[in-house]
Design a protein around this motif. Sequence first.
Motif, mmCIF file in Angstrom:
data_model
loop_
_atom_site.group_PDB
_atom_site.id
_atom_site.type_symbol
_atom_site.label_atom_id
_atom_site.label_comp_id
_atom_site.label_asym_id
_atom_site.label_seq_id
_atom_site.Cartn_x
_atom_site.Cartn_y
_atom_site.Cartn_z
ATOM 1 N N ASP A 90 0.870 -1.177 0.000
ATOM 2 C CA ASP A 90 0.000 0.000 0.000
ATOM 3 C C ASP A 90 0.911 1.232 0.000
ATOM 4 N N PRO A 91 0.919 2.002 -1.124
ATOM 5 C CA PRO A 91 1.878 3.113 -1.200
ATOM 6 C C PRO A 91 1.676 4.152 -0.098
ATOM 7 N N ALA A 92 0.469 4.244 0.456
ATOM 8 C CA ALA A 92 0.215 5.270 1.472
ATOM 9 C C ALA A 92 0.736 4.851 2.844
ATOM 10 N N LYS A 93 0.717 3.540 3.121
ATOM 11 C CA LYS A 93 1.027 3.100 4.492
ATOM 12 C C LYS A 93 2.225 2.180 4.613
ATOM 13 N N GLU A 94 2.603 1.573 3.502
ATOM 14 C CA GLU A 94 3.660 0.544 3.603
ATOM 15 C C GLU A 94 4.924 0.921 2.832
ATOM 16 N N VAL A 95 5.050 2.194 2.485
ATOM 17 C CA VAL A 95 6.207 2.657 1.707
ATOM 18 C C VAL A 95 6.665 4.001 2.274
ATOM 19 N N LEU A 96 7.978 4.144 2.457
ATOM 20 C CA LEU A 96 8.515 5.440 2.889
ATOM 21 C C LEU A 96 9.836 5.714 2.168
ATOM 22 N N PRO A 97 9.891 6.759 1.319
ATOM 23 C CA PRO A 97 11.166 7.112 0.683
ATOM 24 C C PRO A 97 12.158 7.644 1.734
ATOM 25 N N LEU A 98 13.429 7.388 1.512
ATOM 26 C CA LEU A 98 14.482 7.761 2.470
ATOM 27 C C LEU A 98 15.570 8.576 1.775
ATOM 28 N N ILE A 99 16.364 9.298 2.585
ATOM 29 C CA ILE A 99 17.484 10.074 2.022
ATOM 30 C C ILE A 99 18.681 9.116 1.907
ATOM 31 N N THR A 243 24.339 6.614 -6.017
ATOM 32 C CA THR A 243 24.815 6.830 -4.636
ATOM 33 C C THR A 243 24.879 8.314 -4.276
ATOM 34 N N GLY A 244 25.296 9.134 -5.242
ATOM 35 C CA GLY A 244 25.483 10.554 -4.954
ATOM 36 C C GLY A 244 24.183 11.323 -4.810
ATOM 37 N N TRP A 245 23.077 10.770 -5.324
ATOM 38 C CA TRP A 245 21.801 11.507 -5.262
ATOM 39 C C TRP A 245 21.089 11.279 -3.943
ATOM 40 N N ARG A 246 21.466 10.249 -3.212
ATOM 41 C CA ARG A 246 20.921 9.926 -1.892
ATOM 42 C C ARG A 246 19.411 9.657 -1.938
ATOM 43 N N ILE A 247 19.085 8.466 -2.352
ATOM 44 C CA ILE A 247 17.673 8.090 -2.306
ATOM 45 C C ILE A 247 17.503 6.583 -2.122
ATOM 46 N N GLY A 248 16.642 6.245 -1.170
ATOM 47 C CA GLY A 248 16.365 4.843 -0.871
ATOM 48 C C GLY A 248 14.936 4.714 -0.378
ATOM 49 N N MET A 249 14.576 3.549 0.140
ATOM 50 C CA MET A 249 13.196 3.384 0.600
ATOM 51 C C MET A 249 13.075 2.309 1.661
ATOM 52 N N LEU A 250 11.992 2.428 2.438
ATOM 53 C CA LEU A 250 11.611 1.416 3.417
ATOM 54 C C LEU A 250 10.234 0.914 3.000
ATOM 55 N N VAL A 251 10.040 -0.405 3.045
ATOM 56 C CA VAL A 251 8.714 -0.955 2.721
ATOM 57 C C VAL A 251 8.363 -2.039 3.726
ATOM 58 N N GLY A 252 7.079 -2.302 3.892
ATOM 59 C CA GLY A 252 6.654 -3.438 4.719
ATOM 60 C C GLY A 252 5.706 -3.030 5.827
ATOM 61 N N ASN A 253 5.911 -3.603 7.011
ATOM 62 C CA ASN A 253 4.989 -3.454 8.142
ATOM 63 C C ASN A 253 4.579 -1.989 8.383
#
Length: 389
Positions: A90-99, A243-253
Amino acid sequence: MQLAKRLNRLPPYLFVEINERVGELRARGKDIINFGIGDPDLPTPSHIIEHLCQAAHDAVNHRYPETGGLPELREAIAEWYGRRFGVTLDPAKEVLPLIGSKEGIGHMALCFVDPGDLTLVPDPGYPPFSLGTILAGGEPYFMPLKEENGFLPDFEAIPDDIADKAKLMWLNYPNNPTGAIAGLDFFEGAIHFARQHDLAICHDAPYTEVAFDGYKPPSFMQIPGAKKVGVEFHSLSKTYHMTGWRIGMLVGNADMVNALFKVKSNLDSGIPQAIQHAAAEALRGSQKHIAEHNAILQRRRDKLIKALNEVGLTARIPKAAFYIWARIPQGYTSIDFAKKLLDEVGIAVTPGTGYGREGEGYVRFSLTISDDRLEEGVSRLSSWSRRRR
Ligand SMILES: Cc1ncc(COP(=O)(O)O)c(C=O)c1O
């Protein structure tokens, strides 16, 4: 001035001595080949950069972003997980973009660790897993990753009272620094163990797209029970050479995602929006560079493994991630051997103990250096081995 005591709990930076030596040798004009850094040498694919430039011209993207990320990026992440792993999010609740995923990994400790709390951390392992716990006032309990176990932790060997007390377990496959991989059966076992001991799992998976010999690493989120107990950190750094643009994500619970959002919304102001647009383009656009880059890394892997065998360093042939975790000859510590390589051949590697006590006896070579520098390194190793015979 009095700095916080927590800073004294951070272990000494083991690479200082090696880095100083690299600096000294370079100042004397010596050409050093650096196999130490895990940072893709190839550029970010051009369609992603073009998208970033266009977004940078749009004034809407000049303002503060939201910590939670653009809905468009959250959707692109959820779609990518669906296409790549068959996982529904669920993109609203189970996904968070990271730096970048490192930022989220460090901050996750603040969501779980109160002073004195335990976390389970792999050894050897990516240092922020344990350092986040230490900065939050907790104690990492190290799970040894032994070569004879395929560099997977042995859950049975963790005492029950430790597992019951621990709040969080860190896992990372494909693995840095060992290059080891884990299958779905391993993740199932980890979830079973977590449920027995009421643990949360954080699986760190930035290398799932860097793989060789036709192997496709799975995601921890593919296991039906994964969302009940855990989350997965991922990153655009290694897959898209960002790597230099700094972007990642957390998904799940959803509760864990929300907990990290709560911490971050009080500490940072999100990811520059032009970079978020570029990331959505990376995830949705052409993926053809991935196979091309992996073919380049696989060729480098094979050349380097051959040269390492010639000089008496033994290494498993990694199926994923861009590292070679080489066992050094007996009679050296990993720091001493790294210094010897530097002094005698002008090659810089990372000593295994930089990743924990279990790293003793190993050094890590990264494959992220240009082909000509790698060739030069390989030829230096070969002539070194001839001289030593
Ligand atoms: C295992 C592991 N996790 C996370 C990261 C951090 O990646 P990012 O660039 O997304 O912060 C790295 C980077 O080397 C890594 O090796």
